[in-house]
Design a protein around this motif. Structure first.
Motif, PDB file in Angstrom:
ATOM      1  N   GLU A 230      -9.997   6.933   2.313  1.00 61.93           N
ATOM      2  CA  GLU A 230      -8.575   7.220   2.490  1.00 61.93           C
ATOM      3  C   GLU A 230      -7.958   6.045   3.229  1.00 61.93           C
ATOM      4  O   GLU A 230      -8.338   5.737   4.354  1.00 61.93           O
ATOM      5  CB  GLU A 230      -8.379   8.509   3.285  1.00 61.93           C
TER       6      GLU A 230
ATOM      7  N   THR B  73       0.867  13.241   1.003  1.00 61.52           N
ATOM      8  CA  THR B  73       0.261  12.386  -0.021  1.00 61.52           C
ATOM      9  C   THR B  73      -0.712  11.448   0.663  1.00 61.52           C
ATOM     10  O   THR B  73      -0.467  10.983   1.783  1.00 61.52           O
ATOM     11  CB  THR B  73       1.345  11.577  -0.766  1.00 61.52           C
ATOM     12  N   ARG B  74      -1.821  11.191  -0.021  1.00 62.83           N
ATOM     13  CA  ARG B  74      -2.757  10.204   0.516  1.00 62.83           C
ATOM     14  C   ARG B  74      -3.212   9.285  -0.600  1.00 62.83           C
ATOM     15  O   ARG B  74      -3.281   9.669  -1.763  1.00 62.83           O
ATOM     16  CB  ARG B  74      -3.943  10.862   1.203  1.00 62.83           C
ATOM     17  N   GLY B  75      -3.526   8.049  -0.203  1.00 64.20           N
ATOM     18  CA  GLY B  75      -4.073   7.062  -1.118  1.00 64.20           C
ATOM     19  C   GLY B  75      -5.552   6.907  -0.862  1.00 64.20           C
ATOM     20  O   GLY B  75      -6.000   6.913   0.294  1.00 64.20           O
TER      21      GLY B  75
ATOM     22  N   SER C  62       2.295   8.682  -7.041  1.00 63.72           N
ATOM     23  CA  SER C  62       2.563  10.119  -6.917  1.00 63.72           C
ATOM     24  C   SER C  62       3.788  10.581  -7.691  1.00 63.72           C
ATOM     25  O   SER C  62       3.979  11.782  -7.903  1.00 63.72           O
ATOM     26  CB  SER C  62       2.727  10.498  -5.433  1.00 63.72           C
TER      27      SER C  62
ATOM     28  N   THR D  57       0.835  -1.199   0.000  1.00 64.19           N
ATOM     29  CA  THR D  57       0.000   0.000   0.000  1.00 64.19           C
ATOM     30  C   THR D  57       0.872   1.252   0.000  1.00 64.19           C
ATOM     31  O   THR D  57       0.632   2.200  -0.759  1.00 64.19           O
ATOM     32  CB  THR D  57      -0.945   0.005   1.213  1.00 64.19           C
TER      33      THR D  57
ATOM     34  N   LEU E  61      -6.382   1.641  -6.176  1.00 63.73           N
ATOM     35  CA  LEU E  61      -5.904   2.800  -5.434  1.00 63.73           C
ATOM     36  C   LEU E  61      -5.597   3.957  -6.369  1.00 63.73           C
ATOM     37  O   LEU E  61      -5.128   3.759  -7.499  1.00 63.73           O
ATOM     38  CB  LEU E  61      -4.638   2.460  -4.638  1.00 63.73           C
TER      39      LEU E  61
ATOM     40  N   THR F 124       1.148   3.687  -3.372  1.00 66.19           N
ATOM     41  CA  THR F 124       0.711   5.078  -3.250  1.00 66.19           C
ATOM     42  C   THR F 124       1.866   6.029  -3.573  1.00 66.19           C
ATOM     43  O   THR F 124       1.680   7.008  -4.303  1.00 66.19           O
ATOM     44  CB  THR F 124       0.145   5.348  -1.845  1.00 66.19           C
TER      45      THR F 124
ATOM     46  N   ALA G 248      -4.058   8.284  -5.893  1.00 66.23           N
ATOM     47  CA  ALA G 248      -3.319   9.107  -4.938  1.00 66.23           C
ATOM     48  C   ALA G 248      -3.416  10.577  -5.317  1.00 66.23           C
ATOM     49  O   ALA G 248      -3.609  10.919  -6.491  1.00 66.23           O
ATOM     50  CB  ALA G 248      -1.856   8.671  -4.893  1.00 66.23           C
TER      51      ALA G 248
END
Length: 174
Positions: A142, A133-135, A79, A71, A108, A75, A110
């Motif tokens: 999230e 940064t978020r997935g 990015s 994960t 997923l 992610t 991002a």
């Protein structure tokens, strides 16, 4: 006729603090992805590869859960095109939060928020870009977030440019 040179990503001067970059690629996680990464990293937790044992896990509803290392890596990878394609060094990754389970078959996406910019004191050809940064799953949950800082080349540096070879047979023509 115009030739558009091979260019990827942004350079230091392209970032704006406060801007959100929604990364264009998504990735569906397969069982093979999860199994391979789990085995490659010698993670011995059977929750990632043993459906029989995972059936007993009340947190996952009995499903095999994706290795959190995958994960994080996925992610981060999603990015890169926008945030670190032209980086010369990763400097820091902190505050990793895994906030929602990820399962085989989840897709997923991002996005990143630029939180800081500064010229490098030691490398005149680069600057430091900081971000959160978020997935997100395709359902909008999230599942991960982290902060990161990278050293990104300036456009003037020439780094990451001019690498496309010149054809010995000459340019393409219409």
């Amino acid at each position: 006729m115009a030739t558009h040179p091979a260019v990827l990503g942004r350079y230091f001067e392209d970032y704006v603090v406060g801007d959100v970059y929604q990364h264009p690629l998504g990735r569906t996680i397969s069982e093979a992805d999860n199994t391979w990464l789990t085995m490659l990293t010698m993670n011995t937790n059977q929750q990632h590869v043993n459906a029989h044992l995972a059936a007993q896990n009340p947190i996952t509803g009995g499903r095999v859960i994706v290795n959190s290392g995958l994960t994080i890596a996925l992610t981060l990878g999603l990015s890169v095109l926008d945030m670190s394609q032209n980086a010369v060094a990763n400097l820091e990754m902190t505050d990793v939060r895994l906030t929602h389970p990820v399962y085989v078959g989840d897709t997923l996406y991002a996005e990143s928020l630029c939180t800081g910019l500064r010229a490098s004191k030691s490398r005149p050809y680069a600057g430091i870009v900081s971000m959160v940064t978020r997935g997100l799953t395709s359902e909008g949950d999230e599942c991960i977030s982290f902060t990161r800082s990278v050293m990104v080349a300036t456009r003037e540096s020439g780094i990451g440019q001019g690498h496309f070879p010149e054809a010995k047979t000459g340019p393409l023509t219409a």
